[in-house]
Design a protein around this motif. Structure first.
Motif, PDB file in Angstrom:
ATOM      1  N   VAL A 200       0.866  -1.135   0.011  1.00 30.20           N
ATOM      2  CA  VAL A 200      -0.039  -0.017   0.118  1.00 30.20           C
ATOM      3  C   VAL A 200       0.705   1.187   0.045  1.00 30.20           C
ATOM      4  O   VAL A 200       0.630   2.261  -0.797  1.00 30.20           O
ATOM      5  N   GLU A 201       2.105   1.414   0.773  1.00 36.53           N
ATOM      6  CA  GLU A 201       2.660   2.489   0.938  1.00 36.53           C
ATOM      7  C   GLU A 201       3.588   2.573  -0.429  1.00 36.53           C
ATOM      8  O   GLU A 201       3.599   3.773  -0.865  1.00 36.53           O
ATOM      9  N   MET A 202       4.078   1.594  -0.957  1.00 27.80           N
ATOM     10  CA  MET A 202       4.652   1.692  -2.312  1.00 27.80           C
ATOM     11  C   MET A 202       3.837   2.071  -3.493  1.00 27.80           C
ATOM     12  O   MET A 202       4.404   3.178  -4.256  1.00 27.80           O
ATOM     13  N   LYS A 203       2.613   1.702  -3.499  1.00 30.48           N
ATOM     14  CA  LYS A 203       1.640   2.399  -4.490  1.00 30.48           C
ATOM     15  C   LYS A 203       1.131   3.809  -3.958  1.00 30.48           C
ATOM     16  O   LYS A 203       1.386   4.670  -5.079  1.00 30.48           O
ATOM     17  N   LYS A 204       1.235   4.183  -2.967  1.00 27.93           N
ATOM     18  CA  LYS A 204       0.838   5.697  -2.461  1.00 27.93           C
ATOM     19  C   LYS A 204       2.282   6.681  -2.846  1.00 27.93           C
ATOM     20  O   LYS A 204       1.916   7.694  -3.182  1.00 27.93           O
ATOM     21  N   SER A 205       3.377   6.143  -2.819  1.00 24.68           N
ATOM     22  CA  SER A 205       4.439   6.708  -3.049  1.00 24.68           C
ATOM     23  C   SER A 205       4.868   6.959  -4.328  1.00 24.68           C
ATOM     24  O   SER A 205       5.508   7.855  -4.668  1.00 24.68           O
ATOM     25  N   GLY A 206       4.076   6.150  -5.194  1.00 21.56           N
ATOM     26  CA  GLY A 206       4.266   6.244  -6.871  1.00 21.56           C
ATOM     27  C   GLY A 206       5.867   5.296  -7.119  1.00 21.56           C
ATOM     28  O   GLY A 206       6.168   5.753  -8.371  1.00 21.56           O
ATOM     29  N   LYS A 207       6.169   4.643  -6.409  1.00 20.20           N
ATOM     30  CA  LYS A 207       7.404   4.146  -6.621  1.00 20.20           C
ATOM     31  C   LYS A 207       7.482   2.847  -7.303  1.00 20.20           C
ATOM     32  O   LYS A 207       8.381   2.325  -7.853  1.00 20.20           O
ATOM     33  N   LEU A 208       6.055   2.219  -7.306  1.00 18.48           N
ATOM     34  CA  LEU A 208       6.383   1.071  -8.444  1.00 18.48           C
ATOM     35  C   LEU A 208       6.494   1.327  -9.793  1.00 18.48           C
ATOM     36  O   LEU A 208       5.755   2.397 -10.277  1.00 18.48           O
ATOM     37  N   PRO A 209       7.226   0.561 -10.515  1.00 20.29           N
ATOM     38  CA  PRO A 209       7.545   1.109 -11.976  1.00 20.29           C
ATOM     39  C   PRO A 209       6.485   0.628 -12.881  1.00 20.29           C
ATOM     40  O   PRO A 209       5.630  -0.241 -12.768  1.00 20.29           O
ATOM     41  N   GLU A 210       6.423   1.261 -14.022  1.00 23.67           N
ATOM     42  CA  GLU A 210       5.544   1.149 -14.825  1.00 23.67           C
ATOM     43  C   GLU A 210       6.025  -0.110 -15.882  1.00 23.67           C
ATOM     44  O   GLU A 210       7.174  -0.685 -15.928  1.00 23.67           O
TER      45      GLU A 210
END
Length: 454
Positions: free
Chosen positions: A360-370
């Motif tokens: 959840v935190e990684m999604k919120k931070s926008g750090k997951l790659p395209e």
């Protein structure tokens, strides 16, 4: 012997010769190319068991049609026969491929493990594209041979591990390359298999063979053993003459995510512990450690840990033991990096950073790659992926060039189970170092009964 068993190697070679050596020519030379609006004519071998999924998938696909059924037990296949009464029915794959040769483009091999190699090799020799359920073969040598035969014949191939069509391994690979996971330390896998008998079994007492079953064809290449309903049609999986046990049966699902995401290749060392077993049956519970030299690993090393028969790991980084021990969590893969831990299932679905709060935190931070790796259009449906690949004459991702070494890696677990010491493996020579017993296990320990392999 069944009437179909009269079609032996000599008769097949004569038949192949009449086609001007089509076994060694690419498909485009022998007229197998198809236009974009064409349909793939598929014969399904092993209709009554796992083959039901192939019947459903190929029937629903807009670019394929099922033109023949083959099953050694017409009673077990009765529901499929009833639903599609106009499709020709056979018990012997050799007879079917001979009589319907011109009408069949591809075969789906959905039989017990010990007949994957014989049937696939026969179909390849007849110039057919081949979809084969997992595990690709029963032995490491058979996998290598199928890869060689398929490449020589120029046919389209695919192993039916549906997880390879899912996003799981692609996500994990992208997360690693984006630096989210850090260096990879360990992979932990556990399964509730076997859900069939394994252990110190002995051959059951023979029973009369049902009138609907051609038992000789069911045995195929395997040595004779009296028929028993305790073995046929399902519990063969735990018996060494027919199946690859819990580890071989499920590894081609579970291990695909780490194998594909990190380009694992072959391990340098394999060791196993297990409950008692014998020459007849695989053990009821095993633990296997596979050590890889891999640049993605911490200090260039990754260790993959396998558990079956109720065994589970301990002390997995970032994962509470109560989660692992929870009876509801029967099948799981945990990939531990120096920064994050990943959880996924046996089919590469539900792939998340663990615990869920980290995801959840990684999604919120926008750090997951395209997404960078091409996704399959046929998630969970390798049959449809295979049909499209055959029409387009392009190898699908799970073709035998991938499936053979992957299956060989998985089957190294079964070799390790039979040894009392850790095994060192030389991938260049494809041999276990200094262990003739382990090297003998790479091939079948029984001589194939004649007449079933082209």
């Amino acid at each position: 012997m069944s009437k179909g068993n009269k079609l032996g190697r000599r008769e097949f070679v004569k038949s192949a010769a009449a086609f001007g050596g089509m076994m060694i020519l690419p498909n485009w030379i022998i007229g197998k190319e198809k236009g974009p609006n064409s349909k793939l004519n598929v014969a399904i071998i092993g209709v009554g068991g796992r083959g039901k999924a192939s019947v459903s998938s190929f029937m629903k696909a807009s670019n394929s049609r099922v033109v023949a059924f083959c099953d050694v037990d017409f009673n077990r296949a009765a529901s499929q026969f009833k639903e599609y009464p106009d499709i020709p029915k056979f018990k012997d794959y050799r007879v079917m491929l001979d009589k319907m040769d011109k009408d069949i483009d591809a075969v789906a091999v959905c039989t017990p493990d010990h007949m994957h190699y014989p049937i696939s090799s026969w179909a390849i020799a007849k110039g057919k594209d081949v979809f084969c359920e997992k595990p690709l073969t029963r032995t490491m040598w058979e996998a290598e041979e199928l890869k060689r035969l398929a490449k020589k014949a120029g046919v389209i191939t695919q192993m039916g591990n549906q997880g390879h069509t899912n996003d799981g391994w692609r996500l994990v690979k992208e997360w690693y390359e984006a630096g989210i996971l850090g260096e990879i330390e360990d992979v932990y896998i556990w399964t509730n298999r076997p859900i069939w008998p394994q252990g110190e079994l002995t051959p059951p007492q023979g029973e009369p063979v049902p009138s609907t079953l051609d038992y000789d064809l069911w045995l195929g290449v395997a040595p004779y053993q009296p028929y028993s309903s305790k073995v046929v049609p399902f519990n063969w999986r735990g018996e060494r003459n027919y199946g690859t046990g819990a580890c071989g049966d499920m590894a081609c699902h579970f291990m695909d995510v780490p194998y594909s995401a990190f380009d694992l290749g072959f391990p340098t060392e394999v060791s196993a512990t297990h409950t008692p077993f014998n020459d007849y049956s695989w053990p009821s519970a095993t633990s296997v450690d596979m050590k890889f030299n891999n640049k993605r690993g911490k200090d260039g090393k990754i260790t993959m840990h396998w558990y079956d028969g109720g065994r589970k790991p301990k002390d997995v980084k970032r994962v509470p033991q109560e989660y692992i021990d929870n009876p509801k969590n029967k099948n799981c893969t945990l990939i531990v990096g120096t920064k994050q831990t990943v959880k996924t299932n046996e089919y590469g679905a539900g792939t998340i950073l663990f615990p869920r709060e980290a995801m959840v935190e990684m999604k919120k931070s926008g750090k997951l790659p395209e997404p960078k790796i091409e996704r399959s259009k046929f998630k969970g449906n390798p049959q449809a992926e295979f049909a499209t690949a055959c029409i387009e004459r392009k190898q699908p991702p799970a073709n035998f060039d991938y499936a053979a070494p992957f299956t060989q890696m998985c089957l190294m677990n079964m070799v390790a189970i039979t040894q009392d010491q850790p095994l060192r493996f030389d991938a260049e020579k494809m041999r276990f170092e200094g262990n003739d017993s382990a090297n003998a296990m790479m091939k079948s320990l029984y001589e194939y009964r004649p007449g079933f392999i082209a």
